[in-house]
Design a protein around this motif. Structure first.
Motif, PDB file in Angstrom:
ATOM      1  N   THR A  73      -0.128  10.395   3.715  1.00 25.52           N
ATOM      2  CA  THR A  73      -1.070  10.913   5.817  1.00 25.52           C
ATOM      3  C   THR A  73      -0.105  10.114   6.942  1.00 25.52           C
ATOM      4  N   TYR A  95      -8.821   7.669  13.881  1.00 26.06           N
ATOM      5  CA  TYR A  95      -8.248   7.438  12.592  1.00 26.06           C
ATOM      6  C   TYR A  95      -7.373   6.369  12.540  1.00 26.06           C
ATOM      7  N   SER A 106      -5.858   6.934   0.529  1.00 22.66           N
ATOM      8  CA  SER A 106      -6.539   8.228   1.569  1.00 22.66           C
ATOM      9  C   SER A 106      -6.569   9.713   0.779  1.00 22.66           C
ATOM     10  N   SER A 133      -1.659   7.331  -1.891  1.00 20.63           N
ATOM     11  CA  SER A 133      -2.315   8.982  -2.429  1.00 20.63           C
ATOM     12  C   SER A 133      -2.440   9.257  -3.600  1.00 20.63           C
ATOM     13  N   ARG A 161      -7.995  11.349   6.704  1.00 20.29           N
ATOM     14  CA  ARG A 161      -7.960  11.703   8.077  1.00 20.29           C
ATOM     15  C   ARG A 161      -8.994  12.596   8.740  1.00 20.29           C
TER      16      ARG A 161
END
Length: 211
Positions: free
Chosen positions: A92, A69, A38, A9, A60
């Protein structure tokens, strides 16, 4: 050869540790087949591209439900024939559906010695701030399998790191990364890809010739 997916991320320092270990031939029975982010702006994507590793982005909020998802994430993992998922700063939530699909095939690195300073709300600098507020003398990092309990899966490897009097959360975070996280995560991936880790009664066993 085991196909590995690294989920990210942010900056991707743990991803870089895995890439470097792979380049040093420390991970011989597995390879990073895809990096999944993400966020579109995660610098980890640049690290992957520089290393010639395919990337995917899955956000998401672009999906109407957790089920949609999950389906999209599992499709990506299936497409790359993934045998091991590494969570490397992935922010996430991973649902129970995905976790069960990859039972004992998903690992995470946590910046503390589980069961201390772990669980819901303990991530990033929050962990190191809590360590300093408590005044403990040793902290460290833990690599563990992921289950449906936050930071509750079977522990694979741990390494202690000294806490120093003048530490700030940022300084301690860097030391834990350098002395523990960046060493433990590639080692755990190598052991897994070599088939040297088993889970029995909620605890891991590592073949003695692997230590």
């Amino acid at each position: 050869m085991l196909n590995i997916a690294v989920l990210v991320s942010g900056g991707g320092t743990n991803l870089q540790a895995l890439i470097d270990a792979q380049n040093r031939s420390e991970i011989t029975e597995g390879r990073i087949a895809v990096v999944i982010s993400s966020r579109e702006d995660a610098y980890a994507l640049e690290r992957a591209k520089k290393a010639g590793i395919p990337t995917e982005i899955i956000i998401r909020k672009t999906y109407a439900s957790q089920e949609e998802y999950d389906t999209a994430l599992l499709e990506i993992l299936d497409r790359y024939q993934i045998g091991l998922i590494v969570l490397a700063g992935f922010m996430t939530i991973i649902s129970g559906n995905v976790i069960r699909h990859y039972e004992n095939k998903m690992i995470n690195v946590h910046p503390a010695l589980i069961p201390s300073f772990c669980g819901e709300g303990f991530y990033g600098l929050r962990v190191h701030k809590a360590v300093l507020e408590k005044g403990v003398k040793l902290t460290g990092a833990t690599v563990h399998f992921v289950n449906e309990v936050c930071d509750g899966g079977p522990i694979i490897l741990q390494k202690a790191v000294e806490v120093l009097p003048d530490d700030t959360p940022e300084i301690l975070q860097r030391r834990v990364m350098e002395q523990a996280e960046w060493k433990l995560l590639p080692k755990a991936v190598a052991l897994f890809s070599e088939g040297k880790i088993t889970v029995e009664n909620g605890k891991t066993k590592i073949r003695e010739d692997a230590i």
